[in-house]
Design a protein around this motif. Sequence first.
Motif, PDB file in Angstrom:
ATOM      1  N   ALA A 278       0.835  -1.208   0.000  1.00  0.00           N
ATOM      2  CA  ALA A 278       0.000   0.000   0.000  1.00  0.00           C
ATOM      3  C   ALA A 278       0.869   1.258   0.000  1.00  0.00           C
ATOM      4  O   ALA A 278       0.590   2.216  -0.734  1.00  0.00           O
ATOM      5  CB  ALA A 278      -0.929  -0.020   1.221  1.00  0.00           C
ATOM      6  N   GLN A 279       1.944   1.252   0.782  1.00  0.00           N
ATOM      7  CA  GLN A 279       2.822   2.433   0.851  1.00  0.00           C
ATOM      8  C   GLN A 279       3.529   2.684  -0.476  1.00  0.00           C
ATOM      9  O   GLN A 279       3.685   3.830  -0.905  1.00  0.00           O
ATOM     10  CB  GLN A 279       3.848   2.264   1.973  1.00  0.00           C
ATOM     11  CG  GLN A 279       3.230   2.420   3.358  1.00  0.00           C
ATOM     12  CD  GLN A 279       4.207   2.039   4.456  1.00  0.00           C
ATOM     13  OE1 GLN A 279       4.760   0.931   4.454  1.00  0.00           O
ATOM     14  NE2 GLN A 279       4.440   2.932   5.396  1.00  0.00           N
ATOM     15  N   LEU A 280       3.949   1.615  -1.140  1.00  0.00           N
ATOM     16  CA  LEU A 280       4.630   1.781  -2.429  1.00  0.00           C
ATOM     17  C   LEU A 280       3.640   2.262  -3.497  1.00  0.00           C
ATOM     18  O   LEU A 280       3.965   3.101  -4.345  1.00  0.00           O
ATOM     19  CB  LEU A 280       5.303   0.476  -2.869  1.00  0.00           C
ATOM     20  CG  LEU A 280       6.524   0.044  -2.057  1.00  0.00           C
ATOM     21  CD1 LEU A 280       7.084  -1.273  -2.580  1.00  0.00           C
ATOM     22  CD2 LEU A 280       7.624   1.111  -2.098  1.00  0.00           C
ATOM     23  N   GLN A 281       2.431   1.715  -3.442  1.00  0.00           N
ATOM     24  CA  GLN A 281       1.413   2.150  -4.414  1.00  0.00           C
ATOM     25  C   GLN A 281       1.119   3.637  -4.237  1.00  0.00           C
ATOM     26  O   GLN A 281       0.952   4.364  -5.214  1.00  0.00           O
ATOM     27  CB  GLN A 281       0.142   1.306  -4.268  1.00  0.00           C
ATOM     28  CG  GLN A 281       0.304  -0.073  -4.895  1.00  0.00           C
ATOM     29  CD  GLN A 281      -0.826  -1.028  -4.566  1.00  0.00           C
ATOM     30  OE1 GLN A 281      -1.522  -0.853  -3.552  1.00  0.00           O
ATOM     31  NE2 GLN A 281      -1.020  -2.045  -5.401  1.00  0.00           N
ATOM     32  N   GLU A 282       1.105   4.078  -2.991  1.00  0.00           N
ATOM     33  CA  GLU A 282       0.900   5.508  -2.721  1.00  0.00           C
ATOM     34  C   GLU A 282       1.984   6.366  -3.376  1.00  0.00           C
ATOM     35  O   GLU A 282       1.749   7.494  -3.768  1.00  0.00           O
ATOM     36  CB  GLU A 282       0.971   5.741  -1.212  1.00  0.00           C
ATOM     37  CG  GLU A 282      -0.343   6.176  -0.599  1.00  0.00           C
ATOM     38  CD  GLU A 282      -0.246   6.103   0.912  1.00  0.00           C
ATOM     39  OE1 GLU A 282       0.625   6.779   1.490  1.00  0.00           O
ATOM     40  OE2 GLU A 282      -1.025   5.318   1.498  1.00  0.00           O
ATOM     41  N   LYS A 283       3.185   5.805  -3.467  1.00  0.00           N
ATOM     42  CA  LYS A 283       4.291   6.532  -4.089  1.00  0.00           C
ATOM     43  C   LYS A 283       4.301   6.365  -5.610  1.00  0.00           C
ATOM     44  O   LYS A 283       5.234   6.796  -6.279  1.00  0.00           O
ATOM     45  CB  LYS A 283       5.632   6.038  -3.527  1.00  0.00           C
ATOM     46  CG  LYS A 283       5.896   6.467  -2.096  1.00  0.00           C
ATOM     47  CD  LYS A 283       7.293   6.064  -1.681  1.00  0.00           C
ATOM     48  CE  LYS A 283       7.525   6.336  -0.202  1.00  0.00           C
ATOM     49  NZ  LYS A 283       7.542   7.773   0.137  1.00  0.00           N
ATOM     50  N   GLY A 284       3.293   5.678  -6.142  1.00  0.00           N
ATOM     51  CA  GLY A 284       3.184   5.557  -7.597  1.00  0.00           C
ATOM     52  C   GLY A 284       3.765   4.281  -8.178  1.00  0.00           C
ATOM     53  O   GLY A 284       3.805   4.106  -9.398  1.00  0.00           O
ATOM     54  N   PHE A 285       4.227   3.348  -7.334  1.00  0.00           N
ATOM     55  CA  PHE A 285       4.770   2.076  -7.852  1.00  0.00           C
ATOM     56  C   PHE A 285       3.649   1.170  -8.364  1.00  0.00           C
ATOM     57  O   PHE A 285       2.544   1.163  -7.800  1.00  0.00           O
ATOM     58  CB  PHE A 285       5.502   1.320  -6.740  1.00  0.00           C
ATOM     59  CG  PHE A 285       6.910   1.771  -6.494  1.00  0.00           C
ATOM     60  CD1 PHE A 285       7.974   1.213  -7.188  1.00  0.00           C
ATOM     61  CD2 PHE A 285       7.183   2.759  -5.549  1.00  0.00           C
ATOM     62  CE1 PHE A 285       9.276   1.622  -6.952  1.00  0.00           C
ATOM     63  CE2 PHE A 285       8.481   3.173  -5.315  1.00  0.00           C
ATOM     64  CZ  PHE A 285       9.538   2.606  -6.018  1.00  0.00           C
ATOM     65  N   ASP A 286       3.958   0.409  -9.418  1.00  0.00           N
ATOM     66  CA  ASP A 286       3.128  -0.740  -9.797  1.00  0.00           C
ATOM     67  C   ASP A 286       3.720  -1.924  -9.061  1.00  0.00           C
ATOM     68  O   ASP A 286       4.922  -2.188  -9.191  1.00  0.00           O
ATOM     69  CB  ASP A 286       3.250  -1.063 -11.293  1.00  0.00           C
ATOM     70  CG  ASP A 286       2.740   0.074 -12.149  1.00  0.00           C
ATOM     71  OD1 ASP A 286       1.797   0.747 -11.718  1.00  0.00           O
ATOM     72  OD2 ASP A 286       3.308   0.257 -13.238  1.00  0.00           O
ATOM     73  N   VAL A 287       2.885  -2.638  -8.313  1.00  0.00           N
ATOM     74  CA  VAL A 287       3.389  -3.784  -7.544  1.00  0.00           C
ATOM     75  C   VAL A 287       2.650  -5.035  -8.022  1.00  0.00           C
ATOM     76  O   VAL A 287       1.411  -5.056  -8.024  1.00  0.00           O
ATOM     77  CB  VAL A 287       3.159  -3.585  -6.029  1.00  0.00           C
ATOM     78  CG1 VAL A 287       3.833  -4.698  -5.241  1.00  0.00           C
ATOM     79  CG2 VAL A 287       3.668  -2.227  -5.566  1.00  0.00           C
ATOM     80  N   LEU A 288       3.392  -6.064  -8.416  1.00  0.00           N
ATOM     81  CA  LEU A 288       2.729  -7.308  -8.831  1.00  0.00           C
ATOM     82  C   LEU A 288       2.111  -7.962  -7.591  1.00  0.00           C
ATOM     83  O   LEU A 288       2.667  -7.850  -6.492  1.00  0.00           O
ATOM     84  CB  LEU A 288       3.734  -8.267  -9.480  1.00  0.00           C
ATOM     85  CG  LEU A 288       4.401  -7.821 -10.777  1.00  0.00           C
ATOM     86  CD1 LEU A 288       5.210  -8.966 -11.393  1.00  0.00           C
ATOM     87  CD2 LEU A 288       3.371  -7.327 -11.795  1.00  0.00           C
ATOM     88  N   PRO A 289       0.959  -8.639  -7.759  1.00  0.00           N
ATOM     89  CA  PRO A 289       0.332  -9.300  -6.598  1.00  0.00           C
ATOM     90  C   PRO A 289       1.276 -10.363  -6.037  1.00  0.00           C
ATOM     91  O   PRO A 289       1.701 -11.254  -6.764  1.00  0.00           O
ATOM     92  CB  PRO A 289      -0.934  -9.936  -7.184  1.00  0.00           C
ATOM     93  CG  PRO A 289      -0.721  -9.979  -8.665  1.00  0.00           C
ATOM     94  CD  PRO A 289       0.221  -8.869  -9.008  1.00  0.00           C
ATOM     95  N   SER A 290       1.624 -10.251  -4.760  1.00  0.00           N
ATOM     96  CA  SER A 290       2.621 -11.164  -4.184  1.00  0.00           C
ATOM     97  C   SER A 290       2.014 -12.104  -3.159  1.00  0.00           C
ATOM     98  O   SER A 290       1.249 -11.696  -2.290  1.00  0.00           O
ATOM     99  CB  SER A 290       3.733 -10.360  -3.518  1.00  0.00           C
ATOM    100  OG  SER A 290       4.578 -11.234  -2.783  1.00  0.00           O
ATOM    101  N   ALA A 291       2.405 -13.380  -3.258  1.00  0.00           N
ATOM    102  CA  ALA A 291       2.072 -14.362  -2.220  1.00  0.00           C
ATOM    103  C   ALA A 291       3.357 -14.838  -1.557  1.00  0.00           C
ATOM    104  O   ALA A 291       3.412 -15.919  -0.988  1.00  0.00           O
ATOM    105  CB  ALA A 291       1.315 -15.529  -2.844  1.00  0.00           C
ATOM    106  N   ALA A 292       4.398 -14.003  -1.625  1.00  0.00           N
ATOM    107  CA  ALA A 292       5.721 -14.404  -1.120  1.00  0.00           C
ATOM    108  C   ALA A 292       6.177 -13.455  -0.004  1.00  0.00           C
ATOM    109  O   ALA A 292       5.424 -12.565   0.406  1.00  0.00           O
ATOM    110  CB  ALA A 292       6.717 -14.407  -2.275  1.00  0.00           C
ATOM    111  N   ASN A 293       7.415 -13.618   0.459  1.00  0.00           N
ATOM    112  CA  ASN A 293       7.932 -12.697   1.485  1.00  0.00           C
ATOM    113  C   ASN A 293       8.749 -11.578   0.819  1.00  0.00           C
ATOM    114  O   ASN A 293       9.677 -11.037   1.413  1.00  0.00           O
ATOM    115  CB  ASN A 293       8.770 -13.432   2.527  1.00  0.00           C
ATOM    116  CG  ASN A 293      10.058 -13.992   1.953  1.00  0.00           C
ATOM    117  OD1 ASN A 293      10.165 -14.192   0.743  1.00  0.00           O
ATOM    118  ND2 ASN A 293      11.026 -14.262   2.808  1.00  0.00           N
TER     119      ASN A 293
END
Length: 350
Positions: A278-293
Amino acid sequence: MSKFWSSFVKDLVPYVPGEQPKLAKLVKLNTNENPYGPSPKALAAMQTELNDTLRLYPDPNSDLLKQAVARYYGVQGNQVFLGNGSDEVLAHIFHGLLQHDQPLLFPDISYSFYPVYCGLYGIKFDAVPLDEQFQINPADYAKPNGGIIFPNPNAPTGCLLALDAVEQILKASPDSVVVVDEAYVDFGGETAISLVDRYPNLLVTQTLSKSRSLAGLRVGLAVGHPDLIEALERIKNSFNSYPLDRLAIVGAAAAFDDREYFDKTCRRVIDSREQVVAQLQEKGFDVLPSAANFIFARHPRHDAAGLAAKLREQGVIVRHFKQERIAQFLRITIGTPEQNQALIDALGDL
Ligand SMILES: Cc1ncc(COP(=O)(O)O)c(C=O)c1O
């Protein structure tokens, strides 16, 4: 290079692991280690084992640990193979079960050790492109092959393939070994071990390096049909009879038995992951959906290598791969809340 090298060694292209920096103060989010320590029960078991019996060789079959894994997953001991980290387990799998006339299939963006093992064991391979959303499409694997391997969740994308899609791959290639590398499965996936009794061609690998926080101990495992396990035992017993030392056997067994600590620490990592996303998305990042650490993220306006360098200057290290299709992504391990905050602060106002 030296005149003593064989031509085989000259041509080898080894794997390059993530940096293990000597500076203690760095916020280390580059190799997907667990920020929480191992189970206190695992540490206690190893401390008890630290005695005069270390002069004796360990049990070559690591039966204590095999039984702990078998209990945990509700399988038989002869369905479990153990090795010195899942990298060693994978090496034996490539050597013993994936070396065939037809090419081995794995995703084009995947664990970068797979092509290295192919080079080591002379295995032909075909890298199958992930789709536009960086997902594995099971239909792409329904073609002649000498074996299939993929991490689930995939690395370095973090994306999960649902169990019914894994089954689709298994059904389409009943005459090939299908290896599901579940190094990160405990952070949001469902293990395919529940399928091993129905699919004699399925081999599932796991590691204690991530969800059980024992990367320094080097323990990995595979679960599958006894015939597949026997092939791996043959390789292992032709290579190193004692891949697991006495400390590793008791420590790993105690870690499997301590479900409470395991559940608690996995939950913490998962909760932190959702917060960092959520914090990275707020900064404008595209984040792939992660099920990892870890998460795999890119910023539409900032070069990934530049961002990695900027983070490093501020003492935060993440992983950047100079590879086609993913050169603009950063792979960021989920740390403690303090480490994650250091990452967010170091990124600053993008
Ligand atoms: C997908 C995948 N498989 C296997 C491994 C190997 O783990 P280990 O040798 O520590 O068990 C890793 C390590 O990062 C990984 O990312």
